[in-house]
Design an enzyme around this catalytic site. Structure first.
Site, PDB file in Angstrom:
ATOM      1  CG  ASN A   7      -1.754   1.208   1.379  1.00 15.86           C
ATOM      2  OD1 ASN A   7      -1.856   2.012   0.448  1.00 15.86           O
ATOM      3  ND2 ASN A   7      -2.395   1.365   2.529  1.00 15.86           N
ATOM      4  CD1 TRP A   8       4.004   1.320  -2.678  1.00 21.07           C
ATOM      5  CD2 TRP A   8       3.891   2.368  -4.663  1.00 21.07           C
ATOM      6  NE1 TRP A   8       4.900   0.715  -3.530  1.00 21.07           N
ATOM      7  CE2 TRP A   8       4.851   1.339  -4.754  1.00 21.07           C
ATOM      8  CE3 TRP A   8       3.644   3.154  -5.790  1.00 21.07           C
ATOM      9  CZ2 TRP A   8       5.577   1.094  -5.919  1.00 21.07           C
ATOM     10  CZ3 TRP A   8       4.352   2.910  -6.945  1.00 21.07           C
ATOM     11  CH2 TRP A   8       5.312   1.888  -7.008  1.00 21.07           C
ATOM     12  CE  LYS A   9      -0.379   3.480   4.684  1.00 24.73           C
ATOM     13  NZ  LYS A   9      -0.271   3.653   6.110  1.00 24.73           N
ATOM     14  CG  HIS A 129      -6.043   2.195   5.363  1.00 18.51           C
ATOM     15  ND1 HIS A 129      -5.619   3.183   6.212  1.00 18.51           N
ATOM     16  CD2 HIS A 129      -5.008   1.335   5.231  1.00 18.51           C
ATOM     17  CE1 HIS A 129      -4.369   2.926   6.574  1.00 18.51           C
ATOM     18  NE2 HIS A 129      -3.972   1.801   5.994  1.00 18.51           N
ATOM     19  CD  GLU A 199      -3.690  -2.078   7.690  1.00 19.17           C
ATOM     20  OE1 GLU A 199      -2.579  -2.340   7.236  1.00 19.17           O
ATOM     21  OE2 GLU A 199      -4.324  -1.059   7.379  1.00 19.17           O
ATOM     22  N   GLY A 205       2.235   2.889  10.927  1.00 21.07           N
ATOM     23  CA  GLY A 205       3.220   3.958  10.767  1.00 21.07           C
ATOM     24  C   GLY A 205       3.940   4.367  12.042  1.00 21.07           C
ATOM     25  CB  SER A 244       4.941  -1.032  12.316  1.00 19.84           C
ATOM     26  OG  SER A 244       4.530   0.301  12.541  1.00 19.84           O
TER      27      SER A 244
END
Ligand code: PGA
Length: 282
Positions: A7-9, A129, A199, A205, A244
């Site tokens: 997931n590159w966001k 998300h 998640e 993050g 993470s």
């Protein structure tokens, strides 16, 4: 099946995407025997989807040629439409989006519909998300509507759930996830693949990951909910962990009972790190 999702966001431009793809295909040929047993999905920013789809088509056709030669088949036996469909299903890297709207078209400035995603070669879409739930006010009900829209377009939804630190500190995380699943997953539809990504918000993050026992506890709960409350909803049911993940912790998380894959954010931006994570899945 084992599934690893990048997931590159809101990261990477065209040049960076190009370099990443080149490196990925080098890693893929180097580690063909391992990578071919994994379903690997790239979810770039939506602006890059069409471009990456074209790149993947070229690489995918080469890959398919080799596979067909190996199986004694010939590319000329298929129409261009059939070939496109085969390549999208078989290419080594699948394409996914980070969100979609629940309506199929209309006055929704800035949004993208599920059918638009299918048209640019997406097979997967991440929905619910926590960055959408908190940053864009998406409720469980909205997530459920998006899941329906995705299924109508034959996209495979990756439905994210996860509790905040505050909920975990109050020891309410199990009830919270139960409610989140029961209201985010539509129950009157059929899923070919039902994918839930656990998640925890406090892990995304932050560099903090739950203990393996905490991941296992949650994965077991999620599987129990589907087994007892929502049986026969899906042909295949997968649970991913996200938050993470790096190449340092990916092997042990993948080996956790009931975990079938990973949803990787920051660590997926660096191709070498992402490939290491893919290799650690075995
Ligand atoms: P992270 O993000 O790996 O950067 O923690 C995961 C996610 O949000 O999907």
């Amino acid at each position: 099946m084992k599934l690893i999702v990048a997931n590159w966001k809101m990261n990477h431009h065209f040049d960076e995407a190009d370099a990443w793809l080149d490196d990925f295909f080098k890693s893929f040929s180097r580690h063909y025997e391992s990578f071919k047993n994994l379903e690997i999905v790239l979810c770039p920013p939506s602006l890059l989807l069409d471009y990456i789809d074209n790149e993947l088509m070229e690489d995918g056709i080469q890959y398919l040629e080799e596979v067909m030669k190996h199986d004694g088949k010939n590319m000329d036996d298929f129409s261009p439409e059939e070939l496109t469909e085969i390549v999208i299903k078989q290419r080594p890297l699948k394409l996914g989006a980070q969100d979609c709207h629940y309506e199929s078209s209309g006055s929704f400035t800035g949004d993208i519909s599920a059918s638009m995603l299918t048209k640019v070669g997406c097979q997967y879409v991440i929905l619910g998300h926590s960055e959408r739930r908190t940053g864009h006010g998406e409720s469980n009900e909205i997530v459920a509507k998006k899941v329906r829209a995705a299924l109508n377009e034959e996209l495979i939804p990756i439905i994210c759930v996860g509790e905040s630190k505050e909920v975990r500190d109050r020891a309410k995380h199990l009830e919270f996830i139960y409610m989140q699943i029961m209201t985010s997953v539509p129950q009157d539809v059929k899923f070919k693949q039902l994918i839930i990504a656990y998640e925890p918000i406090w892990s995304i993050g932050t560099g903090i990951t739950p203990t393996l026992a905490q991941i296992e506890e949650m994965a077991k709960l999620i599987r129990k909910i589907f087994h007892e409350k929502l049986p026969n909803l899906a042909q295949e049911f997968l649970i991913l962990y996200g938050g993470s993940v790096t190449s340092k912790n990916s092997a042990e998380i993948m080996a956790t009972p009931e975990i079938n894959g990973l949803l990787v954010g920051k660590a997926s931006l660096d191709e070498a790190e992402f490939s290491k994570i893919c290799l650690s899945a075995f």
